[in-house]
Design a protein around this motif. Structure first.
Motif, mmCIF file in Angstrom:
data_model
loop_
_atom_site.group_PDB
_atom_site.id
_atom_site.type_symbol
_atom_site.label_atom_id
_atom_site.label_comp_id
_atom_site.label_asym_id
_atom_site.label_seq_id
_atom_site.Cartn_x
_atom_site.Cartn_y
_atom_site.Cartn_z
ATOM 1 N N GLU A 1 0.816 -1.217 0.000
ATOM 2 C CA GLU A 1 0.000 0.000 0.000
ATOM 3 C C GLU A 1 0.848 1.264 0.000
ATOM 4 O OE1 GLU A 1 -3.113 -0.182 2.913
ATOM 5 O OE2 GLU A 1 -4.281 -1.534 1.636
ATOM 6 N N TYR B 1 -1.145 4.567 -1.337
ATOM 7 C CA TYR B 1 -2.312 4.631 -0.452
ATOM 8 C C TYR B 1 -1.931 5.052 0.962
ATOM 9 C CZ TYR B 1 -5.793 2.374 -3.458
ATOM 10 O OH TYR B 1 -6.698 2.082 -4.438
ATOM 11 N N ARG B 2 -0.691 4.768 1.322
ATOM 12 C CA ARG B 2 -0.285 4.914 2.701
ATOM 13 C C ARG B 2 1.026 5.674 2.778
ATOM 14 N NH1 ARG B 2 -2.719 1.979 6.636
ATOM 15 N NH2 ARG B 2 -3.848 0.496 5.364
ATOM 16 N N ARG C 1 -1.532 12.779 -10.491
ATOM 17 C CA ARG C 1 -2.467 12.134 -11.413
ATOM 18 C C ARG C 1 -1.697 11.464 -12.550
ATOM 19 N NH1 ARG C 1 -6.961 15.909 -13.613
ATOM 20 N NH2 ARG C 1 -7.682 13.923 -14.417
ATOM 21 N N GLU C 2 -0.653 12.129 -13.013
ATOM 22 C CA GLU C 2 0.122 11.587 -14.127
ATOM 23 C C GLU C 2 0.721 10.233 -13.723
ATOM 24 O OE1 GLU C 2 3.322 10.692 -16.750
ATOM 25 O OE2 GLU C 2 3.693 11.338 -14.693
ATOM 26 N N ARG D 1 -0.390 8.259 -11.285
ATOM 27 C CA ARG D 1 -1.481 7.299 -11.108
ATOM 28 C C ARG D 1 -1.931 6.710 -12.444
ATOM 29 N NH1 ARG D 1 -2.345 5.545 -6.706
ATOM 30 N NH2 ARG D 1 -2.494 6.698 -4.767
ATOM 31 N N SER D 2 -1.842 7.525 -13.519
ATOM 32 C CA SER D 2 -2.281 7.018 -14.815
ATOM 33 C C SER D 2 -1.301 5.977 -15.364
ATOM 34 C CB SER D 2 -2.457 8.166 -15.811
ATOM 35 O OG SER D 2 -1.197 8.644 -16.243
ATOM 36 N N ILE E 1 0.141 3.600 -13.320
ATOM 37 C CA ILE E 1 0.054 2.352 -12.573
ATOM 38 C C ILE E 1 -1.391 1.856 -12.555
ATOM 39 C CG2 ILE E 1 2.016 2.967 -11.083
ATOM 40 C CD1 ILE E 1 0.025 3.367 -8.820
ATOM 41 N N ILE F 1 -4.069 -0.649 -10.284
ATOM 42 C CA ILE F 1 -4.228 -1.342 -9.008
ATOM 43 C C ILE F 1 -5.442 -2.248 -9.082
ATOM 44 C CG2 ILE F 1 -4.659 -1.055 -6.538
ATOM 45 C CD1 ILE F 1 -3.248 1.678 -6.752
ATOM 46 N N LEU G 1 -7.725 -4.290 -6.805
ATOM 47 C CA LEU G 1 -7.985 -4.377 -5.379
ATOM 48 C C LEU G 1 -8.482 -5.755 -4.982
ATOM 49 C CD1 LEU G 1 -9.774 -1.010 -4.749
ATOM 50 C CD2 LEU G 1 -7.497 -1.641 -4.020
ATOM 51 N N ALA H 1 -12.770 -4.997 -3.214
ATOM 52 C CA ALA H 1 -13.767 -4.056 -3.727
ATOM 53 C C ALA H 1 -15.073 -4.768 -4.061
ATOM 54 C CB ALA H 1 -13.222 -3.364 -4.955
ATOM 55 N N MET I 1 -4.518 15.196 -19.195
ATOM 56 C CA MET I 1 -5.423 14.509 -18.294
ATOM 57 C C MET I 1 -6.844 15.046 -18.514
ATOM 58 S SD MET I 1 -4.127 12.376 -16.092
ATOM 59 C CE MET I 1 -2.488 11.723 -16.096
ATOM 60 N N ASP J 1 -17.573 -0.298 0.753
ATOM 61 C CA ASP J 1 -17.561 -1.308 -0.314
ATOM 62 C C ASP J 1 -16.364 -1.165 -1.255
ATOM 63 O OD1 ASP J 1 -18.088 0.680 -2.184
ATOM 64 O OD2 ASP J 1 -20.209 0.203 -2.374
ATOM 65 N N GLY J 2 -15.468 -0.237 -0.966
ATOM 66 C CA GLY J 2 -14.245 -0.146 -1.768
ATOM 67 C C GLY J 2 -14.297 0.899 -2.869
ATOM 68 N N PRO K 1 -6.307 7.862 -11.602
ATOM 69 C CA PRO K 1 -5.931 9.275 -11.778
ATOM 70 C C PRO K 1 -7.118 10.239 -11.707
ATOM 71 C CG PRO K 1 -5.735 8.087 -13.855
ATOM 72 C CD PRO K 1 -6.108 7.083 -12.826
ATOM 73 N N LYS L 1 -10.327 6.352 3.417
ATOM 74 C CA LYS L 1 -10.166 4.962 3.800
ATOM 75 C C LYS L 1 -11.188 4.581 4.861
ATOM 76 C CE LYS L 1 -5.526 5.397 3.897
ATOM 77 N NZ LYS L 1 -4.230 5.296 4.409
#
Lengths: 277, 283
Positions: free
Chosen positions: A48, A53-54, A73-74, A76-77, A79, A81, A83, A86, B19, B104-105, B114, B278
């Motif tokens: 995480e 996330y952490r 954001r760049e 994050r785009s 990678i 994930i 989960l 979920a 973006m 629920d995630g 992003p 979270k």
């Protein structure tokens, strides 16, 4: 830059509990890397932190050349994930969900193509709520790979699957690995790590206690072989010699003969026991 | 494979593409949220039916005019329940909805994409506006058809309606967002969030006129936005005749604006300082 992920001296504490006690790690680009470890060993915390996330307490971390403590954001785009727990978007159809999430990325994959890639074309108009657990995880994977990620995180992707669904899912992950994406997965299943990963790290007690290829992990390749037959057993570095001797002694077939090397599970159980003492 | 970055995904070389904007994604989320809301039949029924049933119940029990004002009790309830309905959409259903998203995630998944975080809130606001607007239309239709409520003719009344509605929805939505962090799980959210809301409706003049309430309760209710929202809606739908039923013999629209505005600012601060992406289980 050759490493997708580089970690030096990573630590994280929750209250009195030191969850991660100084982890060093390099994950190369294009590699399939598996984290193994019991619950509460620091596996999820480490991942995480890598996922952004952490926040970490100390150490240097670079994921695709970026500090995940300051996610953009760049970044994050780049990678993806997948989960573990979920349960969201239950009222949308598979296609609606995937199309919507595709809009978040600057260069998304074609949603229908992503649905096809995870084998859900026939269920594309079903509500997510109506899917089986395995199908649902496939939606998670489709969402995880939508942005054409350079790096994909999979958190215990096959937990709760029946054996057939697991095999199919492994094929899906192998397919992802062939696209050149780096894949980092956590798992409880040793056979899963053995089947999918180029390299494995075992985390126990907040530390990496072993790291390497599944075949050689923890000295597995050089460990003594176990020769067992009906009237005895012996641990030896030269099992072939032992078998030949036995064959001579029994004048042919040795009753109940078996030669084994420690399985990954044997090695793993030994590894995770040690730091708990 | 020596250089995996040039693998089979050609689009990676064009990673400089812009973006998607927060506004565009917010609208997209608004559509998805609204679609999901209307597909969850229980929630739809619960959200819309509650004020409608109460209006018909109270309207039938307490029929008849209020002395000297030219206003009937059922008209009074229509105005009050519009306030409660708007607050219900903003505070109750949004608070429970976000607590569910956390459980629920949904929030965790979104935080890993992003998507700009503001897009999530824009989507929720659109969803709440749609629900609140429909709620008002339904309650007004019942008021007009069953309880002789007259829709105001002057433009100025509709201007008042517009700003009371917008300020009220915004304040309620921000408070709902803030309160969503309180329940430990989605299961407990309905109880944790509905209880104070029901109490607030009883002390804010939705069901029981202020003239029949002790002063200390009035003082408590005056802190919260629901009392002022209802007062604003009474100003719109009951007209000058109803003003004499108010405690101060006036609708005090300036104070309505002031208190609702203060809650918008306070709610925003509360959201920014307490919002959790979270769940509690996630540490």
């Amino acid at each position: 830059m050759t490493n997708a992920i580089q970690v030096r001296g990573l630590t994280k504490r929750y209250g009195d509990v030191q969850a991660v006690k100084g982890i060093d790690l390099d994950i190369r680009r294009g590699e399939v890397f598996a984290f193994l470890g019991p619950n509460g060993a620091g596996k999820s915390t480490t991942v995480e932190i890598l996922e952004g996330y952490r926040k970490r307490d100390a150490g240097e971390v670079s994921v695709l050349g970026v500090d995940p403590g300051r996610p953009t954001r760049e970044w994050r785009s780049r990678i993806g994930i997948v989960l573990q727990t979920a349960n969201d978007a239950a009222e949308l159809s598979v296609r609606e969900t995937v199309r919507h999430f595709a809009g978040y990325y600057p260069n998304p994959r074609d949603p229908d193509e992503a649905i096809a890639a995870v084998g859900l074309t026939e269920s594309a108009n079903k509500r997510v709520r109506q899917l089986s657990g395995g199908q649902r995880r496939r939606v998670d994977v489709a969402l995880g790979v939508l942005g054409n990620p350079e790096l994909i995180f999979l958190d215990e992707p096959t937990t709760g699957f029946d054996p057939e669904a697991r095999r199919q899912f492994w094929e899906l992950i192998e397919g992802l690995a062939h696209t050149g994406s780096t894949i980092v997965l956590t798992t409880h299943y040793l056979d899963e790590a053995e089947a999918l990963a180029n390299r494995v790290a075992v985390i126990a007690g907040g530390q990496i206690v072993a790291e390497g290829e599944p075949a050689t992990l923890g000295g597995r390749a050089t460990a003594k072989a176990h020769v067992i037959w009906d009237e005895g057993s012996v641990e030896t570095d030269t099992p072939t010699k032992t078998v030949l001797e036995l064959s001579r002694r029994y004048d042919g077939e040795v009753p109940g003969l078996a030669v084994t090397r420690p399985t990954l599970e044997d090695i793993y159980l030994k590894l995770i026991e040690a730091p708990r003492d | 494979m020596t250089d995996t970055a040039t693998g089979t995904a050609p689009s990676r070389t064009t990673a400089t593409r812009a973006m998607p904007s927060a506004l565009k994604l917010g609208l997209s989320r608004g559509m998805v949220e609204t679609k999901m809301f209307f597909r969850e039949k229980d929630a739809v029924v619960f959200t819309f039916a509650f004020p409608i049933i109460l209006l018909m119940l109270f309207g039938s029990i307490f029929a008849g005019p209020l002395e000297g004002s030219g206003v009937t009790v059922s008209q009074l309830y229509t105005a009050g329940l519009i306030g409660a309905g708007v607050m219900g959409a903003g505070f109750q259903s949004l608070g429970i909805g976000i607590a569910g998203d956390r459980d629920d995630g949904t929030l965790k998944r979104l935080a890993g994409t992003p998507m700009p975080r503001s897009a999530y809130f824009i989507g929720k606001i659109i969803n709440v506006l749609v629900i609140a607007f429909l709620e008002v239309v339904i309650l007004l239709a019942i008021g007009v058809l069953m309880y002789d409520l007259d829709l105001p003719g002057q433009v100025s009344s509709w201007v008042t309606f517009a700003w009371v509605f917008v300020l009220g929805v915004t304040a309620a939505a921000l408070l709902g967002t803030a309160v969503s962090s309180l329940p430990r799980s989605a299961k407990s959210a309905a109880a944790v969030i509905s209880m104070p809301f029901v109490v607030l409706q009883f002390i804010s003049g939705v069901f029981i006129p202020f003239t029949q309430m002790p002063e200390w309760l009035i003082n408590i209710a005056s802190v919260f936005p629901l009392k002022w929202m209802c007062q604003g809606f009474r100003a719109v739908f009951l007209g000058d005749g109803g003003a004499m039923l108010e405690l101060t013999k006036s609708y005090e629209l300036d104070r309505v604006a002031l208190v609702l505005g203060a809650w918008v600012i306070g709610g925003l601060v509360l959201c920014l300082t307490t919002f959790r992406w979270k769940g509690r289980r996630d540490g």
